[in-house]
Design a protein around this motif. Sequence first.
Motif, short mmCIF file in Angstrom:
data_model
loop_
_atom_site.label_atom_id
_atom_site.label_comp_id
_atom_site.label_asym_id
_atom_site.label_seq_id
_atom_site.Cartn_x
_atom_site.Cartn_y
_atom_site.Cartn_z
N CYS A 95 2.34 0.90 9.11
CA CYS A 95 3.10 -0.35 8.96
C CYS A 95 4.49 -0.07 8.39
CB CYS A 95 2.36 -1.31 8.04
SG CYS A 95 0.69 -1.75 8.60
N LYS A 96 5.50 -0.65 9.00
CA LYS A 96 6.86 -0.52 8.50
C LYS A 96 6.92 -1.16 7.11
CE LYS A 96 11.64 -1.52 9.53
NZ LYS A 96 12.60 -2.10 10.45
N GLY A 97 7.47 -0.42 6.14
CA GLY A 97 7.56 -0.92 4.77
C GLY A 97 6.30 -0.67 3.95
N CYS A 98 5.36 0.12 4.47
CA CYS A 98 4.11 0.44 3.78
C CYS A 98 4.40 0.98 2.39
CB CYS A 98 3.33 1.47 4.59
SG CYS A 98 1.85 2.11 3.79
N HIS A 99 3.63 0.52 1.38
CA HIS A 99 3.82 1.01 0.02
C HIS A 99 3.22 2.40 -0.18
CE1 HIS A 99 -0.34 0.35 -1.27
NE2 HIS A 99 -0.28 -0.81 -0.67
N SER A 100 2.44 2.88 0.80
CA SER A 100 1.81 4.20 0.67
C SER A 100 1.94 5.01 1.97
CB SER A 100 0.32 4.04 0.33
OG SER A 100 0.15 3.36 -0.88
N PRO A 101 3.17 5.30 2.39
CA PRO A 101 3.31 6.05 3.65
C PRO A 101 2.68 7.44 3.59
CG PRO A 101 5.44 5.88 2.53
CD PRO A 101 4.47 5.00 1.80
N PHE A 144 -10.87 1.02 -2.44
CA PHE A 144 -10.42 2.00 -1.46
C PHE A 144 -9.26 1.38 -0.69
CE2 PHE A 144 -14.67 3.54 -2.27
CZ PHE A 144 -14.50 4.90 -2.25
N PHE A 145 -8.16 2.11 -0.67
CA PHE A 145 -7.01 1.72 0.14
C PHE A 145 -7.16 2.48 1.44
CE2 PHE A 145 -5.79 1.32 -4.29
CZ PHE A 145 -5.35 0.00 -4.33
#
Length: 150
Positions: A31-37, A69-70
């Motif tokens: 996802c664009k802007g993901c907090h966990s790339p 779990f992320f």
Amino acid sequence: MFNVLEPQVCFQEVPNEIALGFVCTGCQLGCKGCHSPQSWNANLGTPLTQTVFAGWLRRYEGLITCVVFFGGEWQEHRLLPLLRYAQSQGLKTCLYTGLDYVSEQLKNELTYLKTGRYIQSLGGLGQHSTNQKFIDVASGQLLNSYFIKG
């Protein structure tokens, strides 16, 4: 096995819970802007075996109330036993997924579930405009209001 980054104690991701959070690597949504790339690369992190997981739960015994779990739903057959083990230790369970739906088998092992891709223009759980949903699985109650400030 799937890999996870070093787990962290979380205070904001699961309302009214102190959670131990595991970022699973290998997410294919990107996802664009993901907090966990960093979660996109399946080679990052270390394997989360049942033994390693049990060790983390022992380390934080009495200090946490939930495990989150992320990701990891892409390896459901590996995630399910970990969720069951956490529950057997008296912990609540949560999954953050970018999918809109997960299997009933997976939902049956969860206390909380966050669904929906991160869409930058709609914002995350703290925005009224978000497409994401944070629910109490047993009741089906939408808990997004816990994330909205003001």
